[in-house]
Design a protein around this motif. Structure first.
Motif, PDB file in Angstrom:
ATOM      1  N   PHE A 333     -15.649   9.374   1.621  1.00 28.41           N
ATOM      2  CA  PHE A 333     -15.388  10.548   2.457  1.00 28.41           C
ATOM      3  C   PHE A 333     -14.214  10.195   3.359  1.00 28.41           C
ATOM      4  CE2 PHE A 333     -15.704  12.436   6.659  1.00 28.41           C
ATOM      5  CZ  PHE A 333     -15.864  13.794   6.395  1.00 28.41           C
ATOM      6  N   LEU A 334     -13.224  11.096   3.431  1.00 24.74           N
ATOM      7  CA  LEU A 334     -12.049  10.854   4.273  1.00 24.74           C
ATOM      8  C   LEU A 334     -11.749  12.078   5.126  1.00 24.74           C
ATOM      9  CD1 LEU A 334      -9.528   9.322   1.673  1.00 24.74           C
ATOM     10  CD2 LEU A 334     -11.125   8.082   3.133  1.00 24.74           C
ATOM     11  N   ARG A 335     -11.311  11.824   6.351  1.00 27.39           N
ATOM     12  CA  ARG A 335     -10.841  12.915   7.218  1.00 27.39           C
ATOM     13  C   ARG A 335      -9.480  12.519   7.781  1.00 27.39           C
ATOM     14  NH1 ARG A 335     -11.042  14.568  12.785  1.00 27.39           N
ATOM     15  NH2 ARG A 335     -11.451  16.796  13.002  1.00 27.39           N
ATOM     16  N   PHE A 336      -8.471  13.332   7.495  1.00 24.08           N
ATOM     17  CA  PHE A 336      -7.119  13.099   7.979  1.00 24.08           C
ATOM     18  C   PHE A 336      -6.743  14.128   9.032  1.00 24.08           C
ATOM     19  CE2 PHE A 336      -6.544  10.718   4.041  1.00 24.08           C
ATOM     20  CZ  PHE A 336      -5.613   9.743   4.397  1.00 24.08           C
ATOM     21  N   THR A 337      -5.867  13.732   9.953  1.00 23.45           N
ATOM     22  CA  THR A 337      -5.228  14.696  10.852  1.00 23.45           C
ATOM     23  C   THR A 337      -3.715  14.554  10.705  1.00 23.45           C
ATOM     24  OG1 THR A 337      -5.212  13.145  12.717  1.00 23.45           O
ATOM     25  CG2 THR A 337      -7.115  14.607  12.530  1.00 23.45           C
ATOM     26  N   HIS A 338      -3.017  15.644  11.012  1.00 21.99           N
ATOM     27  CA  HIS A 338      -1.567  15.653  10.827  1.00 21.99           C
ATOM     28  C   HIS A 338      -0.939  16.662  11.775  1.00 21.99           C
ATOM     29  CE1 HIS A 338       2.341  15.877   8.897  1.00 21.99           C
ATOM     30  NE2 HIS A 338       2.156  17.141   8.578  1.00 21.99           N
ATOM     31  N   LYS A 339       0.195  16.287  12.364  1.00 17.70           N
ATOM     32  CA  LYS A 339       0.948  17.217  13.205  1.00 17.70           C
ATOM     33  C   LYS A 339       2.138  17.739  12.412  1.00 17.70           C
ATOM     34  CE  LYS A 339       3.105  17.940  17.679  1.00 17.70           C
ATOM     35  NZ  LYS A 339       3.559  17.357  18.957  1.00 17.70           N
ATOM     36  N   LYS A 340       2.297  19.040  12.424  1.00 17.27           N
ATOM     37  CA  LYS A 340       3.390  19.669  11.685  1.00 17.27           C
ATOM     38  C   LYS A 340       4.731  19.084  12.100  1.00 17.27           C
ATOM     39  CE  LYS A 340       4.946  24.290  10.354  1.00 17.27           C
ATOM     40  NZ  LYS A 340       4.687  25.728  10.507  1.00 17.27           N
ATOM     41  N   GLY A 341       5.563  18.772  11.107  1.00 19.84           N
ATOM     42  CA  GLY A 341       6.897  18.248  11.379  1.00 19.84           C
ATOM     43  C   GLY A 341       6.960  16.745  11.555  1.00 19.84           C
ATOM     44  N   VAL A 342       5.800  16.088  11.514  1.00 16.29           N
ATOM     45  CA  VAL A 342       5.753  14.622  11.657  1.00 16.29           C
ATOM     46  C   VAL A 342       5.345  14.030  10.314  1.00 16.29           C
ATOM     47  CG1 VAL A 342       4.632  12.703  12.867  1.00 16.29           C
ATOM     48  CG2 VAL A 342       5.140  14.829  14.089  1.00 16.29           C
ATOM     49  N   GLU A 343       5.962  12.910   9.941  1.00 16.34           N
ATOM     50  CA  GLU A 343       5.671  12.319   8.631  1.00 16.34           C
ATOM     51  C   GLU A 343       4.366  11.519   8.597  1.00 16.34           C
ATOM     52  OE1 GLU A 343       6.507  12.523   5.642  1.00 16.34           O
ATOM     53  OE2 GLU A 343       8.212  13.865   5.879  1.00 16.34           O
ATOM     54  N   LYS A 344       3.777  11.264   9.746  1.00 17.46           N
ATOM     55  CA  LYS A 344       2.587  10.408   9.806  1.00 17.46           C
ATOM     56  C   LYS A 344       1.313  11.204   9.500  1.00 17.46           C
ATOM     57  CE  LYS A 344       0.474   6.866  12.767  1.00 17.46           C
ATOM     58  NZ  LYS A 344       0.523   5.808  11.784  1.00 17.46           N
ATOM     59  N   PHE A 345       0.429  10.589   8.719  1.00 12.14           N
ATOM     60  CA  PHE A 345      -0.887  11.155   8.425  1.00 12.14           C
ATOM     61  C   PHE A 345      -1.931  10.155   8.897  1.00 12.14           C
ATOM     62  CE2 PHE A 345       2.081  13.143   5.642  1.00 12.14           C
ATOM     63  CZ  PHE A 345       1.660  14.458   5.542  1.00 12.14           C
ATOM     64  N   ASN A 346      -2.827  10.587   9.754  1.00 14.14           N
ATOM     65  CA  ASN A 346      -3.796   9.678  10.375  1.00 14.14           C
ATOM     66  C   ASN A 346      -5.165   9.796   9.715  1.00 14.14           C
ATOM     67  OD1 ASN A 346      -1.991   8.807  12.561  1.00 14.14           O
ATOM     68  ND2 ASN A 346      -2.173  10.937  13.223  1.00 14.14           N
ATOM     69  N   LEU A 347      -5.634   8.688   9.172  1.00 11.00           N
ATOM     70  CA  LEU A 347      -6.985   8.651   8.613  1.00 11.00           C
ATOM     71  C   LEU A 347      -7.929   8.316   9.761  1.00 11.00           C
ATOM     72  CD1 LEU A 347      -9.006   8.735   6.363  1.00 11.00           C
ATOM     73  CD2 LEU A 347      -8.242   6.496   5.592  1.00 11.00           C
ATOM     74  N   VAL A 348      -8.665   9.332  10.236  1.00 12.58           N
ATOM     75  CA  VAL A 348      -9.450   9.167  11.465  1.00 12.58           C
ATOM     76  C   VAL A 348     -10.938   8.957  11.199  1.00 12.58           C
ATOM     77  CG1 VAL A 348      -7.836  10.456  12.892  1.00 12.58           C
ATOM     78  CG2 VAL A 348      -9.658  11.685  11.714  1.00 12.58           C
ATOM     79  N   LYS A 349     -11.377   9.231   9.972  1.00 16.54           N
ATOM     80  CA  LYS A 349     -12.795   9.007   9.664  1.00 16.54           C
ATOM     81  C   LYS A 349     -12.928   8.676   8.186  1.00 16.54           C
ATOM     82  CE  LYS A 349     -15.868  11.638  11.726  1.00 16.54           C
ATOM     83  NZ  LYS A 349     -16.761  12.793  12.032  1.00 16.54           N
ATOM     84  N   GLU A 350     -13.733   7.675   7.873  1.00 18.03           N
ATOM     85  CA  GLU A 350     -13.954   7.334   6.471  1.00 18.03           C
ATOM     86  C   GLU A 350     -15.368   6.785   6.302  1.00 18.03           C
ATOM     87  OE1 GLU A 350     -11.820   3.926   4.888  1.00 18.03           O
ATOM     88  OE2 GLU A 350     -11.421   3.189   6.908  1.00 18.03           O
ATOM     89  N   LEU A 351     -15.863   6.913   5.083  1.00 21.19           N
ATOM     90  CA  LEU A 351     -17.187   6.412   4.737  1.00 21.19           C
ATOM     91  C   LEU A 351     -17.159   6.020   3.271  1.00 21.19           C
ATOM     92  CD1 LEU A 351     -19.952   6.186   6.250  1.00 21.19           C
ATOM     93  CD2 LEU A 351     -20.611   8.301   5.102  1.00 21.19           C
ATOM     94  N   HIS A 352     -17.786   4.891   2.943  1.00 20.62           N
ATOM     95  CA  HIS A 352     -17.777   4.399   1.563  1.00 20.62           C
ATOM     96  C   HIS A 352     -19.197   4.053   1.120  1.00 20.62           C
ATOM     97  CE1 HIS A 352     -13.360   3.966   1.446  1.00 20.62           C
ATOM     98  NE2 HIS A 352     -13.502   3.691   2.733  1.00 20.62           N
ATOM     99  N   ILE A 353     -19.638   4.685   0.039  1.00 16.28           N
ATOM    100  CA  ILE A 353     -20.969   4.449  -0.529  1.00 16.28           C
ATOM    101  C   ILE A 353     -20.783   4.216  -2.023  1.00 16.28           C
ATOM    102  CG2 ILE A 353     -23.264   5.445  -0.884  1.00 16.28           C
ATOM    103  CD1 ILE A 353     -22.564   7.410   1.438  1.00 16.28           C
ATOM    104  N   THR A 354     -21.302   3.195  -2.624  1.00 12.54           N
ATOM    105  CA  THR A 354     -22.037   2.075  -2.049  1.00 12.54           C
ATOM    106  C   THR A 354     -21.140   0.852  -1.920  1.00 12.54           C
ATOM    107  OG1 THR A 354     -22.684   1.487  -4.293  1.00 12.54           O
ATOM    108  CG2 THR A 354     -24.244   2.790  -3.070  1.00 12.54           C
ATOM    109  N   HIS A 355     -19.896   0.952  -2.388  1.00 10.15           N
ATOM    110  CA  HIS A 355     -18.939  -0.134  -2.272  1.00 10.15           C
ATOM    111  C   HIS A 355     -17.653   0.409  -1.663  1.00 10.15           C
ATOM    112  CE1 HIS A 355     -21.528  -2.622  -4.808  1.00 10.15           C
ATOM    113  NE2 HIS A 355     -21.604  -1.594  -5.638  1.00 10.15           N
TER     114      HIS A 355
END
Length: 493
Positions: A333-355
């Motif tokens: 599971f991934l959650r990204f945030t992004h500001k318009k006009g900026v090249e950066k994408f921030n991965l702010v939440k993640e979850l990994h099951i089972t590996h």
């Protein structure tokens, strides 16, 4: 400590205890079924005894697992970090006696609470891989380890949601609305609710709610929609029904003072998700969706619209239900945030099951693959200023044999101007998954070659590459250097 022998005994004992616990068997129950004494089984689980072959065969038969699985030193995700720290011999290097701790006592703690110890060890390992981690970052990493150790499923909370629904006559087969939850909070728990109680100040823009415990007043932002309001009310009901008092009072949070607040916030959020998206009802809808040979976006969104839930709540709930009720392991599971006009994408939440799955956060400022569905959907939503976007693809990871079926939704952030967010869930494709999700083979689902970060990606002629594959170039240079050195050694030998 003779680590080899001790390690083998302890790992065997941990495995027995883990399997016994999963099967809801007490030591007494296992003793009765296997014919081995309770005290002997207790010594096995604590790593003090290692049974002979005939007894291992008996235990394997009783627990319904292969003999080879029991005697193998290969560990699943729950026990792997414990195995690493024991095998490393690091315990021999720590002067435990200075703190009045016996090594045997520490091993007993590990044997008695492997999942909790695993969460702690996993966190320490993760900290070593991160830079400048804040206190909140440490707490959230601990929480993620705790969730992953339990495959993000908590039966006691699921059971309490059902009891709560029965108590207040909430319909777990229909759409629960904010109005009925508001009535419960007011009538049963004495809440005062102010639906536009948060002032319009820039510093408070990201706040959706504030709870004032002295007067049981819940202040809401006037920008929350029906789904967000329902979640906030369900979460407050969770705090009250679970009798949680040590909690954060803002949503989203400003600051956690200690880990108990983080854990309790998670419990209340899990409770809210399980109430709004009831496990049994959701499972029935998903079963029908997965039985189709072709993917239908309309059918997918029809399920989402059955509930008063945001896309994020819906995707989060899938991480509880699918691994447990559908046996779908290897999920991210991934959650990204992004500001318009900026090249950066921030991965702010993640979850990994089972590996640990392929897409994961990096802390070294590399560029996430722009071919990821999460980023493509986010870019489209921002560039076209859309309220909502959805897409699906099969991500085929370069240099591996791994492919993931990925669903992603992206939305505008109603609380921050020019900000957007995407939420995605992915499943490692295997023969087992193909039996459970029939439309995995749908030819209309695009298959795209992807990497993890540009700096580590071997894809040639990528039209969205943001940086050269410097990690691969360094690796190739080292490889060539090693070969040339070997040639020199041979020449002068």
């Amino acid at each position: 400590m003779a680590i080899a022998e001790e390690y083998i005994r302890l790992i065997f004992g941990l495995k027995i205890k883990q399997i016994r616990t999963e099967k809801d068997l007490s030591l007494f129950g296992l003793s009765k079924l296997s014919g081995l004494s309770k005290s002997y089984l207790n010594e096995i689980e604590k790593g003090k005894k290692y049974p002979k072959t005939d007894k291992i065969i008996k235990l394997a038969e009783t627990l319904g697992v292969p003999y080879d699985q029991l005697v193998s030193l290969k560990l699943d995700k729950n026990l792997a970090p414990i195995g690493e720290i024991l095998q490393s011999g690091i315990l021999d290097e720590i002067p435990l006696e200075l703190f009045g701790i016996q090594q045997s006592d520490l091993i007993d703690i590990i044997a008695n609470a492997p999942s909790k110890v695993n969460a702690f060890i996993s966190t320490i390992i993760e900290i070593a891989q991160h830079y400048n981690m804040s206190r909140e970052g440490f707490y959230l990493a601990s929480l993620r380890s705790y969730q992953e150790a339990h495959n993000n499923f908590f039966k006691d909370l699921e059971d309490k949601v059902i009891r709560c629904a029965n108590t207040y006559q909430l319909d777990l087969t229909g759409k629960i609305g904010s109005a009925e939850l508001e009535e419960i909070l007011k009538e049963e728990y004495g809440y005062n609710i102010n639906e536009s109680g948060i002032p319009k100040q820039e510093e408070l823009d990201n706040l959706r709610s504030v709870f004032v415990p002295s007067t049981k007043t819940l202040l809401l932002s006037d920008r929350v929609d029906e789904a967000q309001k329902t979640f906030i009310f369900a979460k407050e009901l969770g705090y009250q029904y679970l009798e949680i008092t040590d909690r954060p009072y803002t949503f989203t949070w400003i600051r956690y003072n200690h880990f108990e607040e983080v854990l309790h916030n998670f419990y209340a959020s899990y409770f809210a998700g399980a109430l709004i998206l009831p496990r049994q009802h959701l499972g029935e809808q998903l079963k029908e969706l997965f039985s189709s040979e072709t993917f239908s976006e309309k059918a997918f969104h029809k399920i989402m619209n059955l509930y008063n839930a945001s896309p994020e709540s819906f995707y989060q709930r899938l991480t509880n239900v699918l691994p447990k009720d559908f046996g779908m392991q290897n999920v991210f599971f991934l959650r990204f945030t992004h500001k318009k006009g900026v090249e950066k994408f921030n991965l702010v939440k993640e979850l990994h099951i089972t590996h640990q799955q392929q897409p994961h956060a990096n802390e070294i400022n590399e560029h996430y693959c722009r071919r990821w569905m999460a980023i493509k959907t986010l870019q489209r939503t921002a560039n076209e200023d859309l309220e909502y976007t959805f897409n699906i693809q099969i991500s085929d990871y370069a240099d591996t044999d791994q492919q993931y079926l990925v669903f992603t939704s992206a939305t505008k952030d109603p609380f921050r101007k020019d900000y957007y967010r995407s939420i995605g869930i992915g499943f490692l494709i295997s023969s087992a998954l193909e039996k459970k999700i029939k439309f995995v083979g749908d030819s209309k689902i695009p298959k795209v070659k992807v990497g993890v970060t540009c700096e580590s990606c071997s894809l040639k002629d990528c039209d969205v590459r943001m940086a050269p594959p410097k990690r691969l170039l360094i690796r190739e240079k080292h490889k060539k250097t090693a070969s040339l050195v070997q040639d020199l050694v041979k020449q002068y030998s």
